[in-house]
Scaffold this active site. Sequence first.
Site, mmCIF file in Angstrom:
data_model
loop_
_atom_site.group_PDB
_atom_site.id
_atom_site.type_symbol
_atom_site.label_atom_id
_atom_site.label_comp_id
_atom_site.label_asym_id
_atom_site.label_seq_id
_atom_site.Cartn_x
_atom_site.Cartn_y
_atom_site.Cartn_z
ATOM 1 N N CYS A 176 -8.855 21.328 76.036
ATOM 2 C CA CYS A 176 -8.451 20.723 74.755
ATOM 3 C C CYS A 176 -7.064 20.084 74.843
ATOM 4 O O CYS A 176 -6.052 20.751 74.629
ATOM 5 C CB CYS A 176 -8.500 21.767 73.644
ATOM 6 S SG CYS A 176 -8.222 21.029 72.027
ATOM 7 N N CYS A 179 -5.149 19.959 71.490
ATOM 8 C CA CYS A 179 -4.501 21.223 71.093
ATOM 9 C C CYS A 179 -3.195 21.421 71.870
ATOM 10 O O CYS A 179 -2.179 21.816 71.316
ATOM 11 C CB CYS A 179 -5.353 22.442 71.433
ATOM 12 S SG CYS A 179 -7.038 22.399 70.908
ATOM 13 N N ASP A 180 -3.276 21.209 73.183
ATOM 14 C CA ASP A 180 -2.222 21.718 74.064
ATOM 15 C C ASP A 180 -1.243 20.684 74.596
ATOM 16 O O ASP A 180 -0.261 21.054 75.249
ATOM 17 C CB ASP A 180 -2.877 22.464 75.246
ATOM 18 C CG ASP A 180 -3.591 23.735 74.779
ATOM 19 O OD1 ASP A 180 -3.316 24.153 73.642
ATOM 20 O OD2 ASP A 180 -4.400 24.285 75.522
#
Length: 486
Positions: A176, A179-180
């Site tokens: 992801c 997300c990161d």
Amino acid sequence: MGQSFKVFFIALPILCLAACFKQSPETKSKVELQYVLEQALKQENVVPVVIIGSGPSGLSAALYMARAGMKAFVFAGPIPCGQLTQTTYIENWPGHDRVLGSELMDDIKKQAESFGAAIIHDTVSKVDFSQWPFALETEDGRRFKAMSVIVATGATPRGLNIPGEREFWGKGVTTCAVCDAPFFKGKEVVIAGGGDSAAEMVFQLAPYVKKVTMLVRKEAMRAGVAMQKKVFAYPNAAVEFNKEITAVHGESGEVVAIDVYDNLLKTTERRPIDGVFLAIGHDPNNKILKGSSVELDESGYIVMNGRTQSTMLKGVFAAGEIQDPVYKQAIVASGEGVKAALDATSFLYSIGFNAEIGEQLDKKFFENFSDEKTEIQEISEKKELNELVLGAKGVVVLDFYGSNCPMCVRMVPSLEAVAHKLSGQVKIYKVHHTTSNYIVRVLWYKHDIKIKSLPSLLIFKDGKFIEMRTDCMSKVELLEYVKKFL
Ligand code: NDP
């Protein structure tokens, strides 16, 4: 259940569809089921249609079922609103120049709900298609029956299955980027894969990282030409062909290097790196179908009946990536969801379903379809950290989340359900990773608790840090996990 099945006869189109359904190629099921309405009416907890999954196909199916006056129950599954919540901007949804995946899905969800679709934050864990009405069970223990089922369970990103991948999952290895990406500010990262998802990851990572390199195992990228052009336009993005990652290495709980195999030169080099992002395709989410009478092909996709959205089992329909190994586009999944809803509607009419039958079912429905949850309190201040976490007695769970983190969104129903089930025994708080930077810094520098991935779940007992989890858990998994610390 309290909702009534108000079936509004949109007579002509539906009757036409019912006629078409009768004329469509016969569903060749291996199981001979009797679709006798009177039998269904003798039973309790029966609904006309259940939709398993809430991505573009599931929600579009729900919208069409609900608009046809058929109460649609959507089981949201482990990723509410599906994979589109994990992308950034979508530029190929007709009519939208540029729209955030999560916003688009939220709009379809609201639209479906406005017509009466019910979205339930639970996951169907078991299906029994050897009887009709079909029997279903959920992770939360709900048991009910459905006259028709639309399977829209989508697909899950693949892993490389190499040494170090699992060990450093959430500690530098992830699927992801949205997300990161902020955790890799000024760092060097690689992406495994050369498809559109990998290209999309470059767009998500390039604004943060010092350098992002796509490692493509063949001589060419699979991504579309427009996407490739955008990748090459980033000054800090590079693409290397004929390269495969064969191992991930780490120190002190974080990724520090990878082994890269050059399949032309047949050599392997150890390369220092801070993060590994995986974009190597998806596998269909077919776990609940294994062993059922819904036919799967050798790759695990549902076998469909001609150009309809019917599976080979009458009364069971499918849409989206669970039955699409080829197109895999959100807009295609959405269209298939619409077709599945029309096919399911005509199937229901073909067996004699109508408004009156809907009301009879409603009276004999006793299963609880409402979500039981407790809202999670947010903390951000020094005083809150000291009093509610470090100075608290008993078990405290801190959920670190981010605004653009789909995995974090996915955890919310699990956290709210567990907060409800364990109220009085466990306290759960959420902490925004960016806006509550004070808490993140104090934990990092004073307590050596390093948050490097979202969501991160921290367990404290009597004010002492016990451990951190960086994977995404279902309600059942989270409940079992938290109970361990009581
Ligand atoms: P794809 O299957 O299209 O691409 C997967 C990539 O990963 C390929 O480059 C493949 O290489 C590589 N790969 C597969 N297995 C391995 C492995 N074990 N080791 C190394 N590399 C591997 O998947 P995507 O997720 O990229 O896309 C899925 C679908 O979603 C596509 O139809 C795509 O168009 C669509 N999509 C569209 C987007 C958009 O329009 N904005 C965004 C994201 C996805 P190889 O070519 O050698 O098989």
